[in-house]
Enzyme design. Structure first.
Site, PDB file in Angstrom:
ATOM      1  N   LYS A   4      36.154  42.041  44.630  1.00  0.00           N
ATOM      2  CA  LYS A   4      35.407  40.199  44.520  1.00  0.00           C
ATOM      3  C   LYS A   4      34.579  39.867  45.469  1.00  0.00           C
ATOM      4  O   LYS A   4      34.667  40.710  45.906  1.00  0.00           O
ATOM      5  CB  LYS A   4      36.674  39.203  44.449  1.00  0.00           C
ATOM      6  CG  LYS A   4      36.607  37.406  44.014  1.00  0.00           C
ATOM      7  CD  LYS A   4      37.756  36.865  44.229  1.00  0.00           C
ATOM      8  CE  LYS A   4      37.399  34.931  44.744  1.00  0.00           C
ATOM      9  NZ  LYS A   4      38.621  34.828  44.979  1.00  0.00           N
ATOM     10  N   SER A  32      44.713  32.512  42.826  1.00  0.00           N
ATOM     11  CA  SER A  32      42.985  32.896  42.022  1.00  0.00           C
ATOM     12  C   SER A  32      43.035  35.135  41.576  1.00  0.00           C
ATOM     13  O   SER A  32      42.091  35.202  40.804  1.00  0.00           O
ATOM     14  CB  SER A  32      41.922  33.335  43.012  1.00  0.00           C
ATOM     15  OG  SER A  32      41.929  31.842  43.490  1.00  0.00           O
ATOM     16  N   SER A  74      39.572  31.967  40.979  1.00  0.00           N
ATOM     17  CA  SER A  74      38.335  32.342  41.683  1.00  0.00           C
ATOM     18  C   SER A  74      38.408  34.091  41.478  1.00  0.00           C
ATOM     19  O   SER A  74      36.848  33.813  42.082  1.00  0.00           O
ATOM     20  CB  SER A  74      38.261  31.147  42.693  1.00  0.00           C
ATOM     21  OG  SER A  74      39.076  32.665  43.613  1.00  0.00           O
TER      22      SER A  74
END
Length: 507
Positions: free
Chosen positions: A86, A185, A161
């Site tokens: 990420k 997330s 996310s």
């Protein structure tokens, strides 16, 4: 003729066996994943999970191949395993953007601690993945990368996310993925993308070099296609770090050995699993009803695997606790401002500056709310009451588990299906109104694992979340593995089918 190795759904064990047999090199493995990214991320369905490729990936693969050829030994437990990170994670030599157009082109001077640990384990960072601006959404919307599609239904969102990690691992753009979870997330995109996602007790994994959201609630964690791979990945992520005082938690946990130790298909036998029915949506809502149908079928799988399902289990004042102990608007501005101010290379060094210059995606209602929040958490007269209420919330949940003799709680990760792009564009859901259950574990500082629960009649994935008391990640893996083996719901998305000849033998 040498057998060709196929990368689709390949595990760490599959790859290491192929390395040892000479059927596969790290270079050919990386080339195969890069071919999938080219075919399905930038072309084909245009998943849009990858924001930056590691420009040195093939050189690093060659170095790993030379090391193995020279010694006959792996450099570590993740030798040659490509990982998606990420883009919340700083990587020296690879652009890191935190999902924000204001950080486009930012090259950190040093790796985040988890990157250092992954490299020490022999892993190869293949690419950085899309995410909403500074992780401020349950959805994929980003000022830098736009929208990331769900590979199981490209008209639906990939979740956030950790959007790109979820979609990318699901589409087999790498073997493993690392996301970050503040309120859900990791688990929301894992649920939406038919993955295993793990949120650990905060502090087991260093946050040094990761942009924060709520500092004492943040944690990185695995996003993988199997429970075993998640456990093996976590082995390389955990550990004390002087740069992050919260990693004192490692001394409390005192975990020994691999998290993969003790995994057994019989891991649910005799275990008591409590169902939090209050965390399911209304059957009058077709989207929630579809989730409930899959969830109830998964409960039957738990029973068939030998678990005693206690249904329902009531957590007193659950809705109140979830709302009252939410500290995003109170705390995130301070944490982000502290982080940004320490990076003068960035164009904007505060949330206020980004908000004033309108350098964020307009759909990010949480970012807008954070920008309007206090500069310091103590400026909120309710701050200390809310923080203390978190401890009361945790005690309430743990006491409910103890009172019922439960090994874990379970519920759907999210009460509704992954939203369609149309639903998000018309404002049906916002971050502040989305009915996710992942906040329960996050705001009680408890570990949780999302495991594929099955698919709706339309082929949309649904995730089931298991929650155990703090520091009991080992039990999470045992329970999650047994459910995985009882159901075997993982499958390759139709939008990213197998390519042809993918990875050959070592030169």
């Amino acid at each position: 003729m040498t057998e060709i190795f196929r990368v689709e759904e390949a595990t760490i064990g599959d790859i290491h066996q192929a390395f040892r047999s000479g059927r596969l090199s790290c270079r050919s493995l990386v080339e195969a994943y890069l071919a999938r990214i080219a075919a399905y991320d930038t072309a084909g369905p245009g998943i849009n999970a990858i924001v930056t490729l590691n420009p040195a990936a093939l050189e690093e693969a060659d170095a790993l191949d030379r090391a193995f050829a020279g010694t006959g030994q792996f450099t570590g437990p993740l030798h040659g395993i490509p990982v998606l990170l990420k883009d919340q994670t700083e990587t020296a030599g690879i652009t890191t953007t935190f999902g924000s157009i204001t950080a486009d082109g930012y090259l950190p001077a040093a790796d985040a601690t988890i990157v250092t640990r992954l490299k020490a384990a022999g892993a190869l960072i293949l690419a950085k993945t899309t995410m909403p601006d500074f992780a401020t959404s349950w959805f994929s919307t980003s000022s830098l990368s736009g929208e990331t599609k769900n590979p199981y239904d490209v008209n639906r969102d990939a979740g956030g996310s950790s959007s790109g990690t979820g979609a990318g691992v699901a589409a087999n753009f790498a073997t493993l993925g690392v996301g970050e979870d503040t309120g859900g997330s990791i688990r929301v995109p894992s649920s939406f993308n038919n993955l295993v996602g793990v949120r650990v007790t905060p502090g087991l994994i260093s946050r040094a070099g990761l942009s924060p959201l709520v500092s004492f609630q943040d944690t990185a964690g695995p996003m993988t296609r199997t429970v075993t791979d998640a456990a093996l990945l976590l082995d390389s992520l955990v550990g004390h770090d002087p740069k992050d005082p919260w990693t004192a938690a490692c001394s409390v946990a005192r975990h020994q050995g691999s998290y993969a130790d003790g995994l057994s298909a019989d891991g649910l036998k005799g275990k008591r699993i409590g169902v939090v029915r209050e965390a399911t949506g209304s059957s009058d809502d077709p989207s929630a009803a579809a989730v409930n149908t899959v969830f109830d079928t998964a409960l039957e799988a738990l029973r068939s695997a030998g678990a005693e399902v206690v249904d329902p289990v009531v957590i007193p004042d659950l809705a109140h606790y979830i709302e009252y102990t939410s500290l995003y608007v109170t705390h995130s501005k301070h944490d982000l401002n502290t982080f940004l101010a320490q990076r003068p290379e960035l164009s904007h060094l505060s949330v206020q500056a980004i908000h004033q210059d309108k350098r964020f995606h307009e759909a990010l209602d949480l970012f807008i709310a954070i920008a309007g929040g206090p500069d310091n958490p103590e400026d909120d007269p309710e701050y200390f009451r809310k923080y203390i209420a978190r401890e009361a919330f945790q005690r309430e949940v743990v006491n409910v588990m103890a009172g019922h003799g439960l090994d874990a709680l379970c519920f759907p990760d999210v009460q509704v299906l992954p939203p369609t792009r149309q639903e998000l564009r018309t404002g049906k859901w916002t971050t502040l109104t989305f009915p996710t259950n992942t906040l329960i574990a996050s705001q009680t500082w408890m570990p949780a694992i999302s495991v594929p629960a099955g698919f709706t009649d339309d082929g949309v994935p649904v995730g089931l979340e298991l929650v155990t008391p703090p520091y009991d990640e080992a039990s999470l893996f045992r329970l999650g593995y047994a459910l995985e083996q009882a159901t075997l719901h993982r499958r390759l998305p139709d939008s990213t089918p197998a390519l042809g000849r993918e990875a050959g033998p070592r030169p």
